[in-house]
Design an enzyme around this catalytic site. Structure first.
Site, PDB file in Angstrom:
ATOM      1  N   SER A 238      61.822-111.995-118.717  1.00  0.00           N
ATOM      2  CA  SER A 238      60.991-111.630-117.568  1.00  0.00           C
ATOM      3  C   SER A 238      61.651-111.951-116.231  1.00  0.00           C
ATOM      4  CB  SER A 238      59.632-112.332-117.655  1.00  0.00           C
ATOM      5  OG  SER A 238      59.789-113.735-117.744  1.00  0.00           O
ATOM      6  N   ASP A 482      53.317-120.755-111.604  1.00  0.00           N
ATOM      7  CA  ASP A 482      54.565-120.074-111.940  1.00  0.00           C
ATOM      8  C   ASP A 482      55.674-120.594-111.029  1.00  0.00           C
ATOM      9  OD1 ASP A 482      56.658-118.458-112.583  1.00  0.00           O
ATOM     10  OD2 ASP A 482      55.640-116.554-112.193  1.00  0.00           O
ATOM     11  N   HIS A 485      59.530-117.653-112.017  1.00  0.00           N
ATOM     12  CA  HIS A 485      59.825-116.371-111.375  1.00  0.00           C
ATOM     13  C   HIS A 485      59.841-116.545-109.860  1.00  0.00           C
ATOM     14  CE1 HIS A 485      58.007-115.505-115.352  1.00  0.00           C
ATOM     15  NE2 HIS A 485      58.991-114.611-115.412  1.00  0.00           N
TER      16      HIS A 485
END
Length: 507
Positions: A238, A482, A485
């Site tokens: 990802s 998160d 990312h």
């Protein structure tokens, strides 16, 4: 502007109602009452009070020359009554300009005579410029902030070829990002940090300054000309997808791409830039090699994986023959208990305490996985002879006070300095392992295939401020932050500046 869906009885007393309308088409300007009414409505909804007065926002003071027009105060009051709930509009009070066209001057005079002036009332020239940049970035997103670079050939400059882009530091840049979360037509929901309430934009006003040279700003026009007629495939997890989405936003400044393929899981995507005959795609893979999660009797996952380094993941292998530029990366899925096999032979285990099983370090695990992937690419007989494989180095996470599933967060608002990062960290150790495998495969490669490195690890170690943290809007993992990312726009856009330099030298 956030428009209210509530309404007030029409002043005509005919029983009809007039909800505030949401316009589908962009408007050049809004009328005065359309600007004021939502402000009152939203202050009421927020319950903001000043010195115990919960209706202070219903008083409107008019000031300036245009507000002296005959009947303006009466007209504005009537329109507000038509557009607001009764419990607000019944308390609306309009105060005409007490000093006519000189109201603003008299207000400034009053403030300047206060004992607290200039303390809380003034800002410096530097502060004003900074606030202006933020206003331009977030309140006027349709303005094209991109200033094209004139010296396109700078990517071929020989002194830049000798420059080590991986070593450097972050310096402030008043220009900010090339795009905004409004102007990028392909920005993904979970990386749109401002949409989910991120309150500060300071992290956008930094650029990477390598030691001994200057890194040119990304030029989408020059980049698209560089890759005209080619296919670039991002192979990885990802974070690899995150990078592709960043590049999409940057290239969309020059040409809006066509979304031509999405699989059922929205993991594998293909985008097309028809004017430049350029294709951008992703091939999702957790480990690069074949991997399976062990399950319990009820088929739920155990969190323990088995990898076979003799077998390459077919998901990305099938796309390799049509690829001109492969951006390869992986790693975050290796941070868990994993048994590594070579066929029927068990080599060892990462993060396991199993008896009679050799314990493998994370660095050794990376070595085994990337060595297998690079050897497959090098031996690919039906791949293009001039295939360029770019290893994008490991992208660090920045969880503090816990990990992703036990309260870890990343709330910092500015980059680290060079002296604030640990060059002996696990991330740098992984980076070293990846470079060793790349050097080995380049030494053994006799074909025309090129293997290069996009070394972003050290630069991104200094950017704990660039992650979504809690501002990612993930409906399946609410409560988790998160810190792996990167926000878009954000520091990850710098990777494309590295890539442009690299491809310019190779192609």
């Amino acid at each position: 502007m956030v428009e209210s869906k509530r309404h007030c009885p029409d002043s005509r007393n005919d029983g009809s109602s007039k909800p505030i309308r949401r316009e589908n088409k962009p408007r050049r300007a809004m009328s005065l009452h359309q600007a004021v009414a939502p402000c009152m409505d939203n202050f009421d909804a927020a319950g903001v009070t000043v010195t115990g007065d919960d209706s202070w926002f219903t008083t409107v003071v008019l000031a300036g020359g245009s507000t002296c027009l005959p009947g303006l105060a009466e007209r504005l009051e009537k329109e507000l009554h038509d557009h607001l709930p009764s419990y607000i509009c019944n308390g609306v009070r309009l105060i005409p300009p007490p000093c006519g066209v000189d109201s603003a001057w008299h207000g400034a005079k009053i403030i300047s005579n206060l004992s607290t002036f200039p303390g809380p009332w003034c800002i410096t020239k530097k502060q004003f410029r900074r606030k202006s940049r933020l206003m331009r970035l977030f309140f006027f997103p349709l303005i094209n902030l991109y200033n094209p670079i004139n010296d396109h050939n700078i990517i071929y400059d020989q002194h830049l070829k000798a420059c080590d882009l991986s070593k450097g530091h972050w310096v402030q840049d008043p220009r900010g990002s090339l795009y905004t979360n409004f102007t990028c037509p392909t920005i993904p929901h979970s990386k749109n940090c401002f949409k989910h309430g991120r309150p500060n934009g300071d992290f956008l006003f930094w650029r990477w300054k390598p030691e001994g040279c200057d890194l040119p700003r990304f030029d989408p026009k020059a980049f698209l000309n560089l890759v005209r007629g080619k296919k670039m495939n991002f192979i990885g997890d990802s974070v690899s997808r995150n990078y592709m989405e960043s590049l999409l936003c940057l290239l969309s400044i020059e040409e809006t791409p066509e979304d031509i393929y999405k699989d059922a899981d929205d993991r594998n995507r293909i985008w097309r830039f028809p004017n430049h005959d350029f294709t951008l795609s992703t091939s999702w893979t957790k480990f690069l090699v074949v991997g399976y999660e062990r399950t319990y009797a009820n088929k739920t996952g155990t969190g323990i994986y088995d990898l076979d380094i003799d077998k390459i993941d077919k998901q990305w292998v099938k796309d390799l023959p049509s690829t001109d530029i492969a951006i390869v990366s992986a790693g975050h899925w290796l941070f868990r208990p994993i048994y590594i096999h070579r066929g029927d032979e068990t080599i060892g285990c990462i993060f396991c305490n199993s008896p009679n099983v050799t314990q493998i370090s994370l660095r050794e695990g990376f070595k085994l996985v990337f060595s297998a992937a690079f050897k497959h690419i090098n031996a690919c007989s039906n791949c293009k002879a001039n295939l360029v494989t770019v290893l994008r180095m490991f992208s660090p996470s920045h969880f503090e006070n816990g990990s992703w599933n036990d309260g870890g967060a990343c709330g910092r608002t500015k980059p680290f300095g060079v002296d604030e990062i640990n060059l002996q960290s696990r991330e740098m150790d992984i980076r070293t392992s990846q470079i060793e495998q790349l050097v080995e495969i380049k030494r053994d490669s006799l074909a025309k295939k090129k293997f290069e490195v996009l070394d972003v690890t050290r630069a991104m170690l200094m950017r704990p401020d660039g992650h979504p943290n809690s501002y990612w809007g993930n409906q399946w993992m609410k409560g988790f932050n998160d810190c792996t990312h990167w926000c878009l726009p954000g520091p990850i856009d710098t990777w494309s500046e590295f890539l442009m330099m690299l491809l310019g030298q190779l192609m």
